[in-house]
Design a protein around this motif. Structure first.
Motif, PDB file in Angstrom:
ATOM      1  N   GLN A   1       0.834  -1.210   0.000  1.00 42.94           N
ATOM      2  CA  GLN A   1       0.000   0.000   0.000  1.00 42.94           C
ATOM      3  C   GLN A   1       0.865   1.254   0.000  1.00 42.94           C
ATOM      4  N   SER A   2       1.876   1.267   0.846  1.00 43.11           N
ATOM      5  CA  SER A   2       2.776   2.428   0.897  1.00 43.11           C
ATOM      6  C   SER A   2       3.539   2.597  -0.412  1.00 43.11           C
ATOM      7  N   LEU A   3       3.878   1.487  -1.025  1.00 45.62           N
ATOM      8  CA  LEU A   3       4.569   1.539  -2.321  1.00 45.62           C
ATOM      9  C   LEU A   3       3.654   2.139  -3.389  1.00 45.62           C
ATOM     10  N   ALA A   4       2.394   1.700  -3.422  1.00 44.14           N
ATOM     11  CA  ALA A   4       1.423   2.250  -4.372  1.00 44.14           C
ATOM     12  C   ALA A   4       1.186   3.734  -4.107  1.00 44.14           C
TER      13      ALA A   4
ATOM     14  N   ALA B   1       2.116   9.387  -5.671  1.00 38.60           N
ATOM     15  CA  ALA B   1       2.592  10.714  -5.264  1.00 38.60           C
ATOM     16  C   ALA B   1       3.670  11.252  -6.193  1.00 38.60           C
ATOM     17  N   SER B   2       4.392  10.364  -6.858  1.00 32.74           N
ATOM     18  CA  SER B   2       5.465  10.787  -7.757  1.00 32.74           C
ATOM     19  C   SER B   2       4.974  11.096  -9.169  1.00 32.74           C
ATOM     20  N   ILE B   3       3.690  10.843  -9.454  1.00 28.96           N
ATOM     21  CA  ILE B   3       3.130  11.130 -10.781  1.00 28.96           C
ATOM     22  C   ILE B   3       2.665  12.590 -10.829  1.00 28.96           C
TER      23      ILE B   3
ATOM     24  N   PHE C   1      -4.321  10.463  -2.077  1.00 29.19           N
ATOM     25  CA  PHE C   1      -4.919  10.747  -0.768  1.00 29.19           C
ATOM     26  C   PHE C   1      -5.548   9.490  -0.172  1.00 29.19           C
ATOM     27  N   ILE C   2      -6.254   8.742  -1.001  1.00 26.12           N
ATOM     28  CA  ILE C   2      -6.926   7.523  -0.518  1.00 26.12           C
ATOM     29  C   ILE C   2      -5.899   6.483  -0.077  1.00 26.12           C
ATOM     30  N   LEU C   3      -4.875   6.274  -0.899  1.00 27.96           N
ATOM     31  CA  LEU C   3      -3.845   5.295  -0.560  1.00 27.96           C
ATOM     32  C   LEU C   3      -3.030   5.742   0.648  1.00 27.96           C
ATOM     33  N   GLN C   4      -2.857   7.055   0.798  1.00 26.31           N
ATOM     34  CA  GLN C   4      -2.080   7.557   1.924  1.00 26.31           C
ATOM     35  C   GLN C   4      -2.777   7.273   3.252  1.00 26.31           C
ATOM     36  N   VAL C   5      -4.061   7.566   3.343  1.00 28.57           N
ATOM     37  CA  VAL C   5      -4.770   7.331   4.611  1.00 28.57           C
ATOM     38  C   VAL C   5      -4.941   5.844   4.861  1.00 28.57           C
ATOM     39  N   LEU C   6      -5.104   5.058   3.792  1.00 31.65           N
ATOM     40  CA  LEU C   6      -5.238   3.609   3.943  1.00 31.65           C
ATOM     41  C   LEU C   6      -3.935   2.996   4.458  1.00 31.65           C
TER      42      LEU C   6
ATOM     43  N   PHE D   1      10.163  15.373  -7.399  1.00 36.02           N
ATOM     44  CA  PHE D   1      10.010  14.149  -8.188  1.00 36.02           C
ATOM     45  C   PHE D   1      11.122  13.144  -7.897  1.00 36.02           C
ATOM     46  N   TYR D   2      12.364  13.584  -7.895  1.00 32.67           N
ATOM     47  CA  TYR D   2      13.478  12.658  -7.713  1.00 32.67           C
ATOM     48  C   TYR D   2      13.522  12.099  -6.289  1.00 32.67           C
ATOM     49  N   VAL D   3      13.131  12.908  -5.320  1.00 30.18           N
ATOM     50  CA  VAL D   3      13.046  12.413  -3.941  1.00 30.18           C
ATOM     51  C   VAL D   3      11.934  11.374  -3.826  1.00 30.18           C
ATOM     52  N   ASP D   4      10.810  11.609  -4.512  1.00 26.47           N
ATOM     53  CA  ASP D   4       9.708  10.639  -4.506  1.00 26.47           C
ATOM     54  C   ASP D   4      10.143   9.309  -5.104  1.00 26.47           C
ATOM     55  N   ILE D   5      10.882   9.357  -6.202  1.00 25.49           N
ATOM     56  CA  ILE D   5      11.373   8.131  -6.842  1.00 25.49           C
ATOM     57  C   ILE D   5      12.346   7.400  -5.919  1.00 25.49           C
ATOM     58  N   ALA D   6      13.193   8.157  -5.210  1.00 23.68           N
ATOM     59  CA  ALA D   6      14.142   7.544  -4.274  1.00 23.68           C
ATOM     60  C   ALA D   6      13.402   6.808  -3.162  1.00 23.68           C
ATOM     61  N   PHE D   7      12.279   7.375  -2.708  1.00 28.01           N
ATOM     62  CA  PHE D   7      11.506   6.722  -1.648  1.00 28.01           C
ATOM     63  C   PHE D   7      10.758   5.501  -2.161  1.00 28.01           C
ATOM     64  N   VAL D   8      10.409   5.488  -3.425  1.00 22.24           N
ATOM     65  CA  VAL D   8       9.800   4.285  -4.004  1.00 22.24           C
ATOM     66  C   VAL D   8      10.778   3.124  -3.912  1.00 22.24           C
ATOM     67  N   VAL D   9      12.054   3.394  -4.222  1.00 23.32           N
ATOM     68  CA  VAL D   9      13.093   2.358  -4.132  1.00 23.32           C
ATOM     69  C   VAL D   9      13.364   1.999  -2.673  1.00 23.32           C
TER      70      VAL D   9
END
Length: 367
Positions: free
Chosen positions: A244-247, A252-254, A264-269, A325-333
């Protein structure tokens, strides 16, 4: 006490807000710590109750959104905080007349009672339970791989949530081309989704309890507690929370504004699963004698890790010129690191299963 100090504060005594916020913060965490053990009273639905409490705690910040909206409609701020203080009196009544005198054991001993009509025999049973030595010492729990990787699991995802909230307004402004009305609309949508934490958190408890009892039923469950089945039930919950956090991080990076509704929905979930799952896991994986200490320690250490959000903010505002954007991608990894925790739990379950099998007596075939 905190709400009363807010009610009595004014522009001339604004310094009272500092102790008020301290009392509210400390009182809130103590309230949830002392109430999560209520889940022990509900037997097979224990995890649902624990995660429900965490979901309610998670959604409680939305109360101030309601106060803000009522204030804009003309309600007195002082009157609203007096009303909140009066509501808090219920907790005192509940503590003295309904809650047990001692901690709530798990599993419950026969004839266990609580509240006003408690019995001395019930007290004696609880005291004898408390005198039993813990299965593992507190420091052994702290320095175990199980605790370490759970701390990483919580810290990585919590840091991601804090960073998202901290960069939400600049991100919305950039995607909305500085359209204030559009930014306000999306900000309100985000605020209202936070109310749903109390509705989402019990789903995690339902997954834990359903998976646990499905395993016990398959193994010929006799009605006795099975710590190994309890621990195995956590694996699915931990994996789902990471996914869920990955999704949420991917959305968030799009850089597309309408996609942020899904964010927002995925964040609260994912956040409700994160905090509810954290409490449920600590209650399952470690001795109950250490739950309060371990919960406080893991929340404190993860809060220290969360301070890394400030270097991230500096990086975004400075070299990246406001583009996250680049920080968001780093957190995805980085989020993939959290998957080590369920793998560690799986290995621990295998180890305990082998130990149980080794302790079982081998029956010689009859001649």
């Amino acid at each position: 006490m905190g709400t009363l100090l807010v009610a009595f504060s004014s522009a001339a005594t604004a310094v009272m807000l500092y102790p008020a916020m301290t009392f509210i913060s400390v009182g809130g965490i103590l309230l949830i710590l002392t109430n999560m053990q209520v889940g022990n009273l509900f037997g097979k639905h224990r995890s649902i109750i624990i995660t429900l409490y965490n979901g309610a705690f998670d959604s409680s910040s939305a109360i101030f959104l309601i106060i803000k909206l009522l204030y804009e409609q003309g309600f007195s701020l002082r009157a609203m905080f007096f009303f909140m203080s009066a509501c808090s009196a219920w907790h005192l009544v509940r503590t003295f007349f309904l809650m047990p005198r001692y901690h709530i054991p798990y599993p419950l001993p026969p004839g266990y009672t609580y509240g006003v009509p408690y019995t001395k025999s019930g007290d004696a049973e609880i005291e004898s339970d408390a005198k039993q030595p813990p299965v593992k010492s507190f420091w052994k729990c702290v320095f175990s791989m199980l605790f370490f990787w759970h701390l990483i699991w919580l810290s990585v995802m919590q840091l991601r949530h804090y960073l998202f909230i901290g960069t939400l307004n600049p991100m919305l402004r950039k995607l909305a081309n500085e359209d204030n009305s559009l930014v306000s609309s999306y900000t309100n949508a985000f605020a209202f989704t936070q109310l749903c934490g109390v509705l989402c958190a019990p789903w995690n408890g339902l997954i834990l309890d359903w998976h646990k009892h499905r395993q016990k039923k398959g193994e010929g469950y006799s009605g006795a507690p099975d710590p190994l089945a309890d621990l195995r039930s956590c694996i699915l919950s931990l994996v789902i929370t990471v996914l869920q956090s990955l999704a949420f991080s991917i959305c968030a990076s799009i850089p597309v504004l309408p996609v942020q509704y899904a964010t927002f929905i995925l964040q609260v979930l994912s956040r409700s699963f994160l905090y509810g799952g954290n409490a449920a896991f600590l209650a399952i994986a470690f001795p109950l004698e250490h739950f309060g200490k371990l919960y406080g320690l893991v929340m404190g250490l993860s809060a220290v890790v969360s301070l890394l959000q400030y270097p991230c903010f500096t990086l975004i505002k400075g070299p990246l010129k406001g583009d996250s954007f680049y920080v968001d991608i780093a957190f995805v990894v980085l989020m993939l690191l959290a998957l080590v925790n369920p793998f560690t739990v799986w290995r621990e379950c295998k180890r305990r299963q082998k130990e149980q099998a080794a302790r079982k007596p081998v029956l010689e075939p009859s001649i």
